[in-house]
Design a protein around this motif. Structure first.
Motif, mmCIF file in Angstrom:
data_model
loop_
_atom_site.group_PDB
_atom_site.id
_atom_site.type_symbol
_atom_site.label_atom_id
_atom_site.label_comp_id
_atom_site.label_asym_id
_atom_site.label_seq_id
_atom_site.Cartn_x
_atom_site.Cartn_y
_atom_site.Cartn_z
ATOM 1 N N VAL A 1 0.834 -1.205 0.000
ATOM 2 C CA VAL A 1 0.000 0.000 0.000
ATOM 3 C C VAL A 1 0.871 1.258 0.000
ATOM 4 O O VAL A 1 0.502 2.286 -0.577
ATOM 5 C CB VAL A 1 -0.952 -0.004 1.213
ATOM 6 C CG1 VAL A 1 -1.699 1.316 1.331
ATOM 7 C CG2 VAL A 1 -1.955 -1.149 1.089
ATOM 8 N N ALA A 2 2.056 1.174 0.626
ATOM 9 C CA ALA A 2 2.975 2.318 0.632
ATOM 10 C C ALA A 2 3.377 2.698 -0.785
ATOM 11 O O ALA A 2 3.466 3.883 -1.131
ATOM 12 C CB ALA A 2 4.220 1.983 1.456
ATOM 13 N N GLY A 3 3.625 1.696 -1.623
ATOM 14 C CA GLY A 3 3.980 1.981 -3.013
ATOM 15 C C GLY A 3 2.806 2.491 -3.816
ATOM 16 O O GLY A 3 2.951 3.368 -4.679
ATOM 17 N N VAL A 4 1.611 1.955 -3.541
ATOM 18 C CA VAL A 4 0.411 2.407 -4.254
ATOM 19 C C VAL A 4 0.155 3.888 -3.998
ATOM 20 O O VAL A 4 -0.331 4.612 -4.877
ATOM 21 C CB VAL A 4 -0.806 1.561 -3.828
ATOM 22 C CG1 VAL A 4 -2.092 2.107 -4.457
ATOM 23 C CG2 VAL A 4 -0.615 0.101 -4.229
ATOM 24 N N SER A 5 0.495 4.371 -2.805
ATOM 25 C CA SER A 5 0.261 5.780 -2.473
ATOM 26 C C SER A 5 1.078 6.726 -3.340
ATOM 27 O O SER A 5 0.772 7.919 -3.427
ATOM 28 C CB SER A 5 0.575 6.033 -0.990
ATOM 29 O OG SER A 5 1.959 5.858 -0.726
ATOM 30 N N GLN A 6 2.126 6.222 -4.013
ATOM 31 C CA GLN A 6 2.891 7.056 -4.944
ATOM 32 C C GLN A 6 2.058 7.436 -6.168
ATOM 33 O O GLN A 6 2.447 8.315 -6.943
ATOM 34 C CB GLN A 6 4.163 6.334 -5.380
ATOM 35 C CG GLN A 6 5.213 6.179 -4.301
ATOM 36 C CD GLN A 6 5.767 7.515 -3.830
ATOM 37 O OE1 GLN A 6 5.801 8.491 -4.571
ATOM 38 N NE2 GLN A 6 6.208 7.558 -2.581
ATOM 39 N N GLY A 7 0.925 6.789 -6.331
ATOM 40 C CA GLY A 7 0.021 7.164 -7.404
ATOM 41 C C GLY A 7 -0.477 8.589 -7.271
ATOM 42 O O GLY A 7 -0.834 9.229 -8.270
ATOM 43 N N PHE A 8 -0.509 9.108 -6.045
ATOM 44 C CA PHE A 8 -0.920 10.502 -5.837
ATOM 45 C C PHE A 8 0.069 11.450 -6.495
ATOM 46 O O PHE A 8 -0.315 12.460 -7.087
ATOM 47 C CB PHE A 8 -1.026 10.800 -4.335
ATOM 48 C CG PHE A 8 -1.710 12.104 -4.027
ATOM 49 C CD1 PHE A 8 -3.079 12.164 -3.877
ATOM 50 C CD2 PHE A 8 -0.982 13.276 -3.896
ATOM 51 C CE1 PHE A 8 -3.718 13.366 -3.607
ATOM 52 C CE2 PHE A 8 -1.602 14.479 -3.627
ATOM 53 C CZ PHE A 8 -2.980 14.525 -3.481
ATOM 54 N N VAL A 9 1.359 11.124 -6.409
ATOM 55 C CA VAL A 9 2.390 11.944 -7.063
ATOM 56 C C VAL A 9 2.234 11.875 -8.575
ATOM 57 O O VAL A 9 2.277 12.896 -9.274
ATOM 58 C CB VAL A 9 3.799 11.480 -6.649
ATOM 59 C CG1 VAL A 9 4.872 12.211 -7.453
ATOM 60 C CG2 VAL A 9 4.016 11.699 -5.157
ATOM 61 N N LEU A 10 2.054 10.653 -9.090
ATOM 62 C CA LEU A 10 1.882 10.466 -10.528
ATOM 63 C C LEU A 10 0.691 11.272 -11.038
ATOM 64 O O LEU A 10 0.767 11.938 -12.080
ATOM 65 C CB LEU A 10 1.687 8.979 -10.825
ATOM 66 C CG LEU A 10 1.461 8.576 -12.283
ATOM 67 C CD1 LEU A 10 2.672 8.928 -13.130
ATOM 68 C CD2 LEU A 10 1.157 7.084 -12.376
ATOM 69 N N LYS A 11 -0.393 11.235 -10.293
ATOM 70 C CA LYS A 11 -1.601 11.962 -10.682
ATOM 71 C C LYS A 11 -1.385 13.472 -10.619
ATOM 72 O O LYS A 11 -1.780 14.206 -11.538
ATOM 73 C CB LYS A 11 -2.732 11.525 -9.748
ATOM 74 C CG LYS A 11 -4.068 12.165 -10.005
ATOM 75 C CD LYS A 11 -5.154 11.442 -9.205
ATOM 76 C CE LYS A 11 -4.795 11.342 -7.736
ATOM 77 N NZ LYS A 11 -5.850 10.659 -6.957
ATOM 78 N N THR A 12 -0.747 13.938 -9.561
ATOM 79 C CA THR A 12 -0.524 15.378 -9.383
ATOM 80 C C THR A 12 0.322 15.955 -10.504
ATOM 81 O O THR A 12 0.079 17.084 -10.961
ATOM 82 C CB THR A 12 0.165 15.642 -8.028
ATOM 83 O OG1 THR A 12 -0.656 15.126 -6.973
ATOM 84 C CG2 THR A 12 0.380 17.125 -7.808
ATOM 85 N N GLU A 13 1.317 15.219 -10.980
ATOM 86 C CA GLU A 13 2.247 15.735 -11.978
ATOM 87 C C GLU A 13 1.617 15.887 -13.360
ATOM 88 O O GLU A 13 2.209 16.502 -14.245
ATOM 89 C CB GLU A 13 3.484 14.835 -12.046
ATOM 90 C CG GLU A 13 4.325 14.897 -10.788
ATOM 91 C CD GLU A 13 5.579 14.057 -10.834
ATOM 92 O OE1 GLU A 13 6.507 14.350 -10.063
ATOM 93 O OE2 GLU A 13 5.625 13.103 -11.622
ATOM 94 N N PHE A 14 0.430 15.329 -13.565
ATOM 95 C CA PHE A 14 -0.262 15.482 -14.843
ATOM 96 C C PHE A 14 -1.327 16.582 -14.816
ATOM 97 O O PHE A 14 -1.843 16.963 -15.870
ATOM 98 C CB PHE A 14 -0.949 14.165 -15.239
ATOM 99 C CG PHE A 14 -0.015 13.152 -15.838
ATOM 100 C CD1 PHE A 14 0.719 13.435 -16.976
ATOM 101 C CD2 PHE A 14 0.118 11.891 -15.267
ATOM 102 C CE1 PHE A 14 1.577 12.499 -17.533
ATOM 103 C CE2 PHE A 14 0.961 10.943 -15.827
ATOM 104 C CZ PHE A 14 1.699 11.250 -16.958
ATOM 105 N N ILE A 15 -1.690 17.077 -13.635
ATOM 106 C CA ILE A 15 -2.820 18.003 -13.517
ATOM 107 C C ILE A 15 -2.334 19.451 -13.534
ATOM 108 O O ILE A 15 -1.414 19.807 -12.799
ATOM 109 C CB ILE A 15 -3.608 17.727 -12.213
ATOM 110 C CG1 ILE A 15 -4.128 16.284 -12.206
ATOM 111 C CG2 ILE A 15 -4.769 18.695 -12.066
ATOM 112 C CD1 ILE A 15 -4.823 15.892 -10.926
ATOM 113 N N PRO A 16 -2.948 20.312 -14.352
ATOM 114 C CA PRO A 16 -2.581 21.746 -14.351
ATOM 115 C C PRO A 16 -2.820 22.383 -12.992
ATOM 116 O O PRO A 16 -3.687 21.942 -12.225
ATOM 117 C CB PRO A 16 -3.524 22.340 -15.414
ATOM 118 C CG PRO A 16 -3.921 21.186 -16.283
ATOM 119 C CD PRO A 16 -3.956 19.989 -15.374
#
Length: 510
Positions: free
Chosen positions: A172-187
């Protein structure tokens, strides 16, 4: 003399032949060297009229469109699975307490081991994400957590159960890195709207596991509940292929062509064009360097954020576990549980405290889960009007008050409303902390910064069960005070943060 002259003449002719043989190779080497210098120069120097753009400019130009909707749904679905794994602890606690005759501290240790796995792997996943890519970490961690969660349902003993749950926490700790991935695509202007809406998926995951508890546990048992909860993960794995690697990571790693292809893919989906020119960013060799987090630029921010994350997790899981504990042991309006209710919550004469959740208890948990999203419009308003810092200050002060109000004797309806509001506030705060952390750190250390912060948050998660499940049995008042004091101190720490990230572009380097 004549013989000597013949010898010198022969040597001169031989030397000339050698030079003629070597000159093509020497000339070829000079040409290759010159070409390399020209290529390196063309990579570093912009010629007159050569237009360039950065990833930030490309993301802002592309704007919001179909790609971001797809990103929001797929990564949000990952949040559903993550929430199910965490909320599962509150639902399964009464069942394993009875099956394995556990004491209070043993039940609390289950949650602690999950967060221990999260803490250990939080920093590791952040380092790997900054060094080798966000997508690889998120996908690999998703497979890992689903696999060990399924194995949990076959645990033959308590020791095996806590070990396997700690492995789930690591994933789950690694899955939470999805927030970073998502943030870097959003204006930038859309982040304060889209990221808080992700709480909807967390609420859906929490409600789904509670509904499974209501329907599956009474008839088929908790093991089948866990097996069924893994099912969404299998379908979600096939959707990850539609999510590309972060363009911000790719340019920082020198993969400009891959970043360009990603941006072209997003622009095509959104039916827009990239800025004119070519993508140009500086290659960063110090990706994943923890010294950046403690550099003069970020030292104060990092230290204050570590405590802020600790309290965010401590208060959130404290509210979740406290609600289930108060319902399970009927501790409402009770200061001394043993004296007033004669509750058998310790092992005595080989008997165990064995009271499963009733339908009304599940309903109360469901209603409190709605608090995760009920105040999202208010949260969005606070982020855009007050900014990230002041929003966290206000939310922590309100949480302080709500934790103290739990000491006030009330009806079941009043208790449900209070927990509904408390869950809303602590969930809103957790969302804002996530947003602020992803925005404040540069790309080269964003995942590592998030990894360190989530690791510190899990320390709070490790302590929360012993306060809300063990200390609660001794005194509700004593159990609520640590949560209130921690939130109050956290509001002061947040106020001292030196950087406000509202409306600010994401940094590529420090």
């Amino acid at each position: 003399m004549e013989e000597s002259m013949k010898t010198e003449l022969v040597n001169a002719i031989h030397l000339q032949d050698v030079e003629l043989d070597d000159s093509p190779r020497h000339y070829s080497h000079q040409v290759v060297t010159a070409v390399d210098k020209v290529e390196s120069t063309t990579q570093e120097v912009d010629f007159p009229g050569d237009k360039t753009f950065t990833v930030e400019e490309a993301v802002e130009t592309i704007g919001f469109g179909r790609f971001h909707i797809m990103l929001f749904i797929i990564m949000g679905s990952a949040n559903i699975v993550e929430a199910m794994e965490i909320m599962l602890l509150a639902v399964v606690s009464p069942e394993i307490r009875c099956e394995w005759h556990l004491e209070d501290w043993q039940v609390a240790l289950v949650s602690t081991m999950v967060f221990l796995g999260f803490m250990v792997c939080g920093v590791l996943s952040g380092y790997v994400a900054d060094k080798y890519g966000r997508w690889k970490v998120v996908f690999g961690a998703f497979v890992w957590s689903a696999y060990f969660s399924l194995l949990t349902s076959f645990a033959p003993s308590y020791n095996w159960f806590i070990f396997l749950r700690s492995m789930v926490g690591c994933g789950v700790a690694g899955v939470s890195q999805g927030f970073v991935l998502k943030t870097e695509f959003i204006p930038a202007k859309y982040r304060s709207y889209l990221l808080p809406l992700a709480s909807i998926f967390w609420m859906l995951g929490s409600m789904l596991i509670i509904i499974l508890g209501m329907t599956v546990v009474p008839t088929m048992g908790w093991r089948w509940m866990i097996r069924l909860s893994v099912t969404p993960s299998i379908f979600l794995l096939f959707l990850f292929k539609f999510i590309p690697e972060s363009a911000r990571y790719n340019v920082s790693a020198g993969k400009v062509q891959a970043a360009t292809e990603t941006l072209q893919y997003i622009a095509k989906m959104n039916n827009v064009s990239l800025p004119p020119g070519r993508l140009k960013e500086t290659v960063e060799d110090d990706r994943g360097d923890w010294h950046i987090l403690l550099s003069p630029t970020f030292r104060r921010t990092t230290l204050l954020l570590w405590y802020t994350w600790f309290v965010a997790s401590f208060s959130y899981y404290g509210s979740v576990l406290s609600s289930s504990e108060l319902l399970e042991k009927n501790l409402l309006c009770v200061l001394d549980a043993d004296a007033e209710h004669q509750i058998k919550h310790r092992l005595e004469d080989t008997r165990c405290y064995c009271i499963p959740f009733g339908m009304s208890d599940y309903q109360t948990l469901l209603i409190s889960c709605l608090g995760e999203v009920a105040l999202i419009p208010l949260n969005i308003c606070m982020l855009n009007v007050l900014g990230r810092k002041m929003a966290m200050v206000v939310l922590m002060l309100v949480a302080t008050i709500f934790f103290m109000l739990l000491l006030v004797c009330t009806t079941m309806f009043g208790f449900t409303v209070l927990f509904f509001l408390l869950r809303s506030v602590v969930s809103m705060n957790f969302t804002v902390v996530y947003i602020y952390t992803a925005e404040v750190y540069p790309t080269i250390a964003r995942s590592l910064g998030m990894g360190f912060c989530t690791s510190f948050s899990r320390i709070g998660g490790m302590i929360a069960p012993f306060v809300s499940q063990v200390l609660m049995s001794e005194s509700v008042m004593v159990a609520m005070l640590p949560f209130s004091l921690a939130c109050l101190l956290c509001s002061i720490c947040v106020f001292l943060l030196p950087i406000e990230t509202k409306g600010r572009a994401l940094l590529q380097n420090s």
